[in-house]
Design an enzyme around this catalytic site. Structure first.
Site, PDB file in Angstrom:
ATOM      1  N   HIS A 160       5.302  -5.426  18.354  1.00 51.62           N
ATOM      2  CA  HIS A 160       3.873  -5.671  18.622  1.00 51.62           C
ATOM      3  C   HIS A 160       2.991  -4.646  17.910  1.00 51.62           C
ATOM      4  CE1 HIS A 160       5.306  -8.188  22.040  1.00 51.62           C
ATOM      5  NE2 HIS A 160       6.206  -7.221  22.149  1.00 51.62           N
ATOM      6  N   SER A 281     -12.186   3.208  -5.823  1.00 54.56           N
ATOM      7  CA  SER A 281     -13.329   2.374  -5.446  1.00 54.56           C
ATOM      8  C   SER A 281     -14.461   2.687  -6.407  1.00 54.56           C
ATOM      9  CB  SER A 281     -13.733   2.705  -4.013  1.00 54.56           C
ATOM     10  OG  SER A 281     -15.104   2.415  -3.821  1.00 54.56           O
ATOM     11  N   LYS A 287     -11.450   6.949  -2.159  1.00 59.79           N
ATOM     12  CA  LYS A 287     -10.518   5.861  -1.860  1.00 59.79           C
ATOM     13  C   LYS A 287      -9.414   5.672  -2.885  1.00 59.79           C
ATOM     14  CE  LYS A 287     -11.359   2.333   0.245  1.00 59.79           C
ATOM     15  NZ  LYS A 287     -12.013   1.221   0.922  1.00 59.79           N
ATOM     16  N   GLU A 294      -1.939  -5.846  -1.622  1.00 55.69           N
ATOM     17  CA  GLU A 294      -2.845  -6.864  -1.065  1.00 55.69           C
ATOM     18  C   GLU A 294      -2.696  -8.191  -1.807  1.00 55.69           C
ATOM     19  OE1 GLU A 294      -6.916  -4.939   0.080  1.00 55.69           O
ATOM     20  OE2 GLU A 294      -5.984  -3.706  -1.465  1.00 55.69           O
TER      21      GLU A 294
END
Ligand code: ARG
Length: 440
Positions: A160, A281, A287, A294
């Site tokens: 979970h 970024s 970042k 992704e």
């Protein structure tokens, strides 16, 4: 050939096709990818026609020479593919007429585009399966290499997405190795069904010519001819199966991609991607984004979509060939390209990813990950039924939560307040490394 633009069926027709009909009917932009297989299968077909004295040898030899020339032209990008000739088969045949003249007319004896296209396509999918197998092997190697270096790297195992029990990074990565092994076994298994040749089925009912299907099958690398000619020209389950394998493998990759995305967040901090596998970024200088992971996660959309596309095309098609089936190749080509790239990208990320062992260990310790060990200790040492041990341990965890401390920060007397028979020995199982080491 009197008019080089006319179709092979023009004598039957009064009018030429309308422009948009030509556009919807053409598949050359997609199926030109089959040119190698098409030429190889045509050469073998002609060799068989010569051997069985179905066509004159001198014409057959001319055809083979012409086909080899066409292959070179396409290899060197010197071939002009034409939409008006619809597909790869007719583009090649038209060019053959230009090169060798009317002898080219013998090529299509005892053959139809219906058995031709599916033979080419099966050969292509077979080769693609070999390729995928190899590409999966590279990922497996990099997973196992990382795993073998992290046999003692303790991390939390999750259920979970909540800390469950301590595991090692090697255990975690080995799970993905096993998924990849199964994907490989699916590719190998599907190759058995790719080993039957449709060639010789002709339009749907076979041919009256005395062809040798065993010969063409074995020369094209198949084990044997397909039994039913009607099945041969209309079956595409080898393609839907291949698409499923790509989709399933992509799904496995997307699960690992998702974990990588989580692991490299500052909140987890378990791992760091190499700069070669991250982007920055355009606005936030701090970042480092896991774009490749992704995108692997996102590519499952395409892989699943392609599978559903062809399943839907094939659903409820009556026997035998239907033009609908021309829509079978784009999905397969795209899924192959997609899964190959995803596998390579994942291999690159895994190979270069660094893990932060101390942070992972701390995460395992802070999540009460050894609670099950306490329960097991109570069962083993106090002969408690597991359900009771579970209740006792629940109370111990609650105490640690209230005191805002780890399980091994509790004192023996804290624990004895809950279960007086607990002894010092229990602290031996609270250590995450020991807990992992105790695992069979
Ligand atoms: N381009 C066609 C395909 O991919 C070849 C078979 C055409 N057969 C026919 N009877 N029109 O399916």
């Amino acid at each position: 050939m009197k008019n080089k633009n006319k179709t092979v069926w023009s004598n039957r027709f009064g009018k030429t096709n309308s422009k948009n009909f030509q556009r919807i009917g053409a598949s050359i932009n997609i199926d030109k990818r089959l040119y190698n297989e098409d030429i190889q299968a045509s050469i073998v077909h002609v060799q068989m026609l010569i051997k069985k004295s179905i066509i004159p040898k001198k014409d057959g030899i001319k055809i083979i020479k012409g086909l080899k020339k066409i292959k070179k032209e396409i290899d060197k990008n010197k071939f002009k593919f034409k939409e008006k000739f619809e597909d790869i088969h007719q583009n090649i045949e038209k060019r053959l007429f230009q090169i060798i003249g009317d002898s080219a007319g013998h090529l299509h004896t005892a053959r139809s585009r219906n058995d031709q296209v599916v033979t080419d396509f099966k050969m292509w999918v077979k080769k693609a399966s070999f390729d995928i197998n190899e590409t999966i092997n590279f990922l497996i190697r990099s997973l196992l290499k990382k795993a073998s270096r992290n046999i003692d790297t303790v991390m939390p195992g999750f259920t979970h997405l909540q800390v469950a029990q301590p595991v090692t990074l090697a255990m975690h990565l080995s799970a993905y190795d096993q998924m990849m092994e199964r994907d490989k076994s699916r590719v190998l298994d599907c190759k058995n069904r790719l080993n039957e040749s449709p060639l010789g089925a002709c339009a749907l009912s076979g041919t009256g010519f005395n062809i040798d299907r065993e010969m063409t099958a074995s020369k094209l690398g198949f084990n044997n001819p397909m039994v039913s000619t009607m099945d041969a020209v209309s079956a595409r389950d080898f393609a839907t199966e291949f698409l499923f394998i790509c989709a399933q493998c992509g799904l496995h990759l997307s699960r690992l991609a998702e974990e990588i995305i989580l692991w490299v967040t500052p909140q987890f901090g378990f791992a760091r991607l190499s700069d070669a596998w991250s982007t920055g970024s355009s606005i936030m200088p701090q970042k480092k984004n896991p774009d490749a992971a992704e995108l692997i996660r996102a590519k499952t959309g395409r892989l699943n979509g392609n599978l559903i596309q062809l399943l839907t095309v094939m659903k409820a098609l009556p026997l035998a060939y239907n033009k609908d089936m021309q829509e079978d190749k784009q999905a397969v080509f795209e899924s192959f390209d997609t899964i190959s790239l995803c596998l390579k990208a994942m291999t690159g990320m895994v190979e270069t990813m660094e893990f932060h062992a101390p942070i992972m260990k701390k995460a395992a310790e802070s999540g009460y990950a050894t609670a099950t060990e306490i329960a097991d200790w109570l069962v083993r040492n106090l002969d408690m039924p597991f359900r009771d041990a579970h209740h006792v341990t629940g109370a111990i965890v609650k105490m640690a939560v209230t005191k805002n401390c780890k399980l091994d920060d509790l004192s023996l007397s804290d624990m004895q307040d809950i279960e007086p028979r607990i002894t010092d020995d229990i602290f031996n199982v609270l250590d995450v490394e020991k807990a992992v080491a105790s695992r069979k």
